[in-house]
Scaffold this active site. Structure first.
Site, PDB file in Angstrom:
ATOM      1  N   HIS A   1      42.994  63.233  46.889  1.00 55.14           N
ATOM      2  CA  HIS A   1      42.560  63.281  48.628  1.00 55.14           C
ATOM      3  C   HIS A   1      42.497  62.052  49.137  1.00 55.14           C
ATOM      4  CE1 HIS A   1      40.679  65.359  51.656  1.00 55.14           C
ATOM      5  NE2 HIS A   1      39.811  64.390  51.448  1.00 55.14           N
TER       6      HIS A   1
ATOM      7  N   HIS B   1      45.515  60.213  50.068  1.00 54.74           N
ATOM      8  CA  HIS B   1      46.385  60.916  51.042  1.00 54.74           C
ATOM      9  C   HIS B   1      45.546  59.947  52.019  1.00 54.74           C
ATOM     10  CE1 HIS B   1      49.006  63.382  52.582  1.00 54.74           C
ATOM     11  NE2 HIS B   1      48.039  63.493  53.361  1.00 54.74           N
TER      12      HIS B   1
ATOM     13  N   TYR C   1      44.131  77.990  59.412  1.00 52.23           N
ATOM     14  CA  TYR C   1      43.934  78.820  58.676  1.00 52.23           C
ATOM     15  C   TYR C   1      42.355  77.734  58.364  1.00 52.23           C
ATOM     16  CZ  TYR C   1      42.486  79.620  53.524  1.00 52.23           C
ATOM     17  OH  TYR C   1      41.661  80.565  52.413  1.00 52.23           O
TER      18      TYR C   1
ATOM     19  N   LYS D   1      47.491  83.989  53.494  1.00 49.91           N
ATOM     20  CA  LYS D   1      46.572  82.574  52.913  1.00 49.91           C
ATOM     21  C   LYS D   1      48.093  82.593  51.738  1.00 49.91           C
ATOM     22  CE  LYS D   1      43.430  81.904  49.359  1.00 49.91           C
ATOM     23  NZ  LYS D   1      41.543  82.077  49.006  1.00 49.91           N
TER      24      LYS D   1
ATOM     25  N   ARG E   1      48.221  83.634  32.455  1.00 51.26           N
ATOM     26  CA  ARG E   1      46.846  84.399  31.543  1.00 51.26           C
ATOM     27  C   ARG E   1      45.409  84.878  32.228  1.00 51.26           C
ATOM     28  NH1 ARG E   1      50.877  80.979  28.333  1.00 51.26           N
ATOM     29  NH2 ARG E   1      49.146  79.154  29.046  1.00 51.26           N
TER      30      ARG E   1
END
Length: 307
Positions: free
Chosen positions: A160, A163, A200, A217, A279
């Protein structure tokens, strides 16, 4: 001994002066090829001001900020987040329009589009849009600062912060040397994606009663994957087009590398979330994937905790 010491100090100073002079000459030779139009624009005089801002950002979000907030109550920034996210949506929409009107919808071929360094209104408009996109990367640093102020430190990941740091740093060189042409396609796409993503985040920040408007979403990650596929496909044309005289090919390599790296990282998360992750209980699948794809990979603030 005193004379010897003075001579050593004098020699050290001369060596430092020589290094400074050499660095100045290298920078002068480097910058002489820059775009004269952007030379006097805000933050464009040299890469030093932005380097200091980025360094301060990294220090605050990784060290100073968490220490300041350690024994403090997390800030309630709901109102701020709503205003911030929808403001970024508006800015992104405006930049989309400007990119389209300054080239991508008014003459660019989507193949070997060169940078127009003239003073024509359209070329100047493209350069100004590139600068605005560059400046918007500093605005988006608030994503991480809001994480820190709300004590969501788990979302301040290396990826993060990397970037949010590397984008403005590399884009300084883009605006200063190559403000236009095929190297700006990824910026246009990124603005489109940010309109969707920050919409969003803004709706999520409004609270639970707006959940019914967030049915899309699950498509956010797919949109980001499509973005990186399109960026990589478009920029890779350069390696197959004969006689494409793009003025600064170094930016082609940077964009191609960036697109490929994030495409593979996305695909890796996709595999772990939708293949191995099957799973897991469905709730855990959604939480894990939403956190990584929306909060970490995109480098933007994921406000799912407001839901």
């Amino acid at each position: 001994m005193e004379i010897l010491g003075k001579l050593q100090v004098s020699g050290l100073r001369m060596e430092i002066d020589n290094i400074k002079s050499s660095a100045a000459l290298i920078y002068a030779e480097f910058i002489q090829n820059a775009d004269r139009r952007t030379a006097t624009w805000f933050l464009m005089s040299s890469p030093l001001p932005q380097t200091l801002i980025i360094a301060a950002y990294i220090y605050f979000v990784t060290s100073l900020g968490p220490r300041i907030m350690e024994n403090r109550k997390a800030f309630d920034l709901k109102g701020v987040l709503i205003i911030y996210n929808f403001s970024v949506v508006a800015l992104s929409l405006y930049m989309c329009y400007e990119y389209v009107m300054s080239g991508w919808g008014t003459g660019y071929s989507f193949h070997c589009d060169l940078v127009d360094y003239s003073d024509s209104p359209q070329a100047a408009r493209m350069a100004a849009t590139c600068w605005l996109y560059y400046f918007s990367k500093f605005i988006e640093m608030l994503d991480t600062i809001f994480f820190v102020l709300r004590k969501k430190n788990s979302q301040v990941t290396f990826l993060h912060v990397y970037h949010h740091s590397i984008m403005p740093f590399t884009w300084w060189f883009g605006v200063r040397f190559s403000a236009g042409g095929m190297g700006t396609f990824h910026a246009l796409l990124n603005c489109v994606v940010h309109v969707i993503m920050y919409s969003y985040y803004g709706l999520t920040a409004l609270g639970p009663k707006y959940q019914k408007y967030l049915w899309w979403k699950k498509y956010l990650t797919t949109i980001q994957l499509i973005q990186f596929v399109m960026v990589t496909s478009h920029i890779s044309q350069y390696f197959f087009i004969k006689d494409c005289t793009y003025q600064f090919p170094i930016f082609i390599y940077i964009i191609a590398s960036y697109g490929l790296i994030f495409l593979f990282l996305f695909l890796n998360f996709w595999y772990h979330a939708y293949t191995k992750g099957k799973r897991l209980p469905k709730v855990l699948q959604n939480q894990t994937w939403a956190h990584h794809s929306n909060g970490v990979m995109n480098g933007n603030a994921s406000h799912e905790k407001e839901e």
